[in-house]
Design a protein around this motif. Structure first.
Motif, mmCIF file in Angstrom:
data_model
loop_
_atom_site.group_PDB
_atom_site.id
_atom_site.type_symbol
_atom_site.label_atom_id
_atom_site.label_comp_id
_atom_site.label_asym_id
_atom_site.label_seq_id
_atom_site.Cartn_x
_atom_site.Cartn_y
_atom_site.Cartn_z
ATOM 1 N N GLY A 243 -13.045 16.009 -8.111
ATOM 2 C CA GLY A 243 -13.352 16.136 -6.469
ATOM 3 C C GLY A 243 -13.079 17.423 -6.054
ATOM 4 O O GLY A 243 -12.303 18.490 -6.614
ATOM 5 N N SER A 244 -13.127 17.759 -4.816
ATOM 6 C CA SER A 244 -12.824 18.899 -4.107
ATOM 7 C C SER A 244 -11.369 19.209 -3.552
ATOM 8 O O SER A 244 -11.080 20.017 -2.960
ATOM 9 N N TYR A 245 -10.626 18.119 -3.683
ATOM 10 C CA TYR A 245 -9.299 18.262 -3.109
ATOM 11 C C TYR A 245 -8.382 19.595 -3.818
ATOM 12 O O TYR A 245 -8.643 19.725 -5.124
ATOM 13 N N PRO A 246 -7.826 20.118 -3.154
ATOM 14 C CA PRO A 246 -7.089 21.234 -3.887
ATOM 15 C C PRO A 246 -5.998 20.471 -4.899
ATOM 16 O O PRO A 246 -5.537 19.449 -4.724
ATOM 17 N N TRP A 247 -5.729 21.373 -5.747
ATOM 18 C CA TRP A 247 -4.822 20.761 -7.055
ATOM 19 C C TRP A 247 -3.329 20.152 -6.604
ATOM 20 O O TRP A 247 -2.928 18.922 -6.861
ATOM 21 N N HIS A 248 -2.676 20.929 -5.682
ATOM 22 C CA HIS A 248 -1.348 20.385 -5.307
ATOM 23 C C HIS A 248 -1.668 18.941 -4.838
ATOM 24 O O HIS A 248 -0.753 18.130 -4.700
ATOM 25 N N LEU A 249 -2.777 18.616 -3.856
ATOM 26 C CA LEU A 249 -3.076 17.359 -3.131
ATOM 27 C C LEU A 249 -3.346 16.284 -4.331
ATOM 28 O O LEU A 249 -2.922 15.182 -4.246
ATOM 29 N N LYS A 250 -4.180 16.824 -5.254
ATOM 30 C CA LYS A 250 -4.575 15.775 -6.400
ATOM 31 C C LYS A 250 -3.230 15.359 -7.009
ATOM 32 O O LYS A 250 -2.990 14.304 -7.382
ATOM 33 N N LYS A 251 -2.412 16.483 -7.293
ATOM 34 C CA LYS A 251 -1.162 16.092 -8.166
ATOM 35 C C LYS A 251 -0.271 15.105 -7.200
ATOM 36 O O LYS A 251 0.444 14.250 -7.860
ATOM 37 N N ARG A 252 -0.198 15.399 -5.757
ATOM 38 C CA ARG A 252 0.598 14.408 -5.120
ATOM 39 C C ARG A 252 0.245 12.967 -5.114
ATOM 40 O O ARG A 252 0.726 12.055 -5.285
ATOM 41 N N ILE A 253 -1.321 13.067 -5.121
ATOM 42 C CA ILE A 253 -1.981 11.493 -5.081
ATOM 43 C C ILE A 253 -1.929 10.766 -6.193
ATOM 44 O O ILE A 253 -1.605 9.622 -6.299
ATOM 45 N N MET A 254 -1.675 11.610 -7.456
ATOM 46 C CA MET A 254 -1.716 10.937 -8.709
ATOM 47 C C MET A 254 -0.403 10.632 -8.969
ATOM 48 O O MET A 254 0.006 10.064 -10.144
ATOM 49 N N THR B 294 0.728 -1.024 0.093
ATOM 50 C CA THR B 294 0.028 0.098 -0.157
ATOM 51 C C THR B 294 1.030 1.159 0.015
ATOM 52 O O THR B 294 2.062 1.320 0.101
ATOM 53 N N ASP B 295 0.341 2.536 -0.017
ATOM 54 C CA ASP B 295 1.062 3.765 -0.064
ATOM 55 C C ASP B 295 2.029 3.642 -1.126
ATOM 56 O O ASP B 295 3.486 3.629 -0.820
ATOM 57 N N THR B 296 1.836 3.416 -2.332
ATOM 58 C CA THR B 296 2.814 3.452 -3.199
ATOM 59 C C THR B 296 2.241 4.154 -4.700
ATOM 60 O O THR B 296 1.101 3.781 -5.007
ATOM 61 N N GLY B 297 2.701 4.942 -5.295
ATOM 62 C CA GLY B 297 2.144 5.624 -6.607
ATOM 63 C C GLY B 297 2.635 4.717 -7.744
ATOM 64 O O GLY B 297 2.157 5.202 -8.960
ATOM 65 N N TRP B 298 3.386 3.922 -7.482
ATOM 66 C CA TRP B 298 3.903 3.158 -8.870
ATOM 67 C C TRP B 298 4.622 1.694 -8.467
ATOM 68 O O TRP B 298 4.975 1.530 -7.205
ATOM 69 N N ILE B 299 4.306 0.812 -9.179
ATOM 70 C CA ILE B 299 4.688 -0.670 -9.105
ATOM 71 C C ILE B 299 5.668 -1.079 -10.301
ATOM 72 O O ILE B 299 5.275 -0.940 -11.389
ATOM 73 N N ASN B 300 7.015 -0.916 -9.773
ATOM 74 C CA ASN B 300 8.042 -1.332 -10.905
ATOM 75 C C ASN B 300 7.929 -2.904 -11.113
ATOM 76 O O ASN B 300 7.468 -3.507 -10.422
ATOM 77 N N ASP B 301 8.911 -3.214 -12.051
ATOM 78 C CA ASP B 301 8.919 -4.527 -12.443
ATOM 79 C C ASP B 301 9.624 -5.391 -11.312
ATOM 80 O O ASP B 301 9.159 -6.448 -10.993
ATOM 81 N N ASN B 302 10.460 -5.001 -10.575
ATOM 82 C CA ASN B 302 10.825 -5.721 -9.248
ATOM 83 C C ASN B 302 9.778 -6.187 -8.340
ATOM 84 O O ASN B 302 9.785 -7.173 -7.894
#
Ligand SMILES: [Zn+2]
Ligand SMILES: [Zn+2]
Length: 265
Positions: free
Chosen positions: A177-188, A144-152
């Motif tokens: 949704g209602s999140y501020p842009w900086h937070l959306k960017k962080r999550i994505m 959990t808490d990962t923005g990316w899953i690499n091949d490893n």
């Protein structure tokens, strides 16, 4: 001889997972107050003073809030890498030296009858990890808490019997949704959280369809819905040719209560 897994709770308001074998009882993260963790454990008939260790994924408060209290109250060792220790010390406060256990990321360690591999993930923390837990021929992956899953990571988690896999948000709900842009960017971002689509794609790739259990994790309250996560991941798995209803067991974790206790043998 079996291993049990239960998500006591999962999401941005707190995370705590429980693993038990005949000889060992561990928590992965303890991101609630000590009292709340005791309640969650007692909801599955486990006494808090029987826990042998807490393994921490990263320093964020939804994973560490109760770690210090729990360690002091029950004299429990805490395992984390050195950067996570640096990041979480202001939250967990003073821990006895004998309960301060430091491991190296990406190196397996033995703990009683378990072999535990802390594997590097991609998240905006100092040195975040997922855990791959081996017990005899059984393998459980907690990612959990990962923005990316690499091949490893894909290679390491393959052939798990149970996948506890982040399915944090629906991309459209997050964007609109209602999140501020900086937070959306962080999550994505690649150091944020995995979307439902990403979880579906990864699971479709790694699953083999031999009855594996999948438990979707860390669902966002604001940017996801349980049915949406389930259906999106289901579609992702189906598109890789597996029959979700026959070949695997797809389940959801909850933000505020325990899942069933999965027994693997
Ligand atoms: Zn989290
Ligand atoms: Zn986090």
């Amino acid at each position: 001889m079996s291993i049990k897994f239960c998500s006591l709770s999962s999401g941005s308001s707190g995370n705590c997972q429980y693993i038990e074998t005949d000889n060992t009882r561990i928590l992965i993260d303890a991101g609630f107050s000590g009292k709340k963790i005791e309640e969650l454990l007692s909801s599955i008939d486990v006494k808090a003073n029987t826990i042998d260790a807490i393994f921490v994924t990263h320093e964020h408060v939804d994973h560490t809030l109760g770690v210090g209290v729990f360690s002091r109250r029950y004299d429990i060792p805490i395992y984390a890498n050195s950067n996570t220790w640096v990041g979480m010390t202001p939250i967990i406060k003073n821990i006895k030296e004998k309960n301060t256990k430091i491991f190296k990321t990406n190196y397996a360690l033995d703990f009683n009858d378990l072999s535990i591999l802390p594997i590097s993930v991609s998240h905006d923390a100092l040195d975040p990890v997922g855990y791959i837990i081996y017990y005899k021929k059984i393998k459980i992956s907690v990612i959990t808490d990962t923005g990316w899953i690499n091949d490893n990571i894909r290679n390491e988690i393959k052939n798990s019997n149970l996948y506890f896999m982040e399915s944090n948000h629906d991309i459209k709900m997050l964007r609109e949704g209602s999140y501020p842009w900086h937070l959306k960017k962080r999550i994505m971002s690649t150091r944020g959280h995995l979307s439902n689509d990403a979880a579906g794609e990864i699971l479709g790739d790694v699953l083999s369809g031999n009855g594996e259990i999948v438990v979707l994790a860390h669902l966002s309250q604001d940017n996801n819905l349980p049915e949406l996560a389930y259906n999106t991941v289901r579609d992702g798995i189906l598109s890789q040719g597996l029959d979700v209803d026959k070949d695997i067991r797809l389940n959801l974790s909850h933000r505020d209560k325990a899942t069933c206790v999965y027994i693997l043998e």
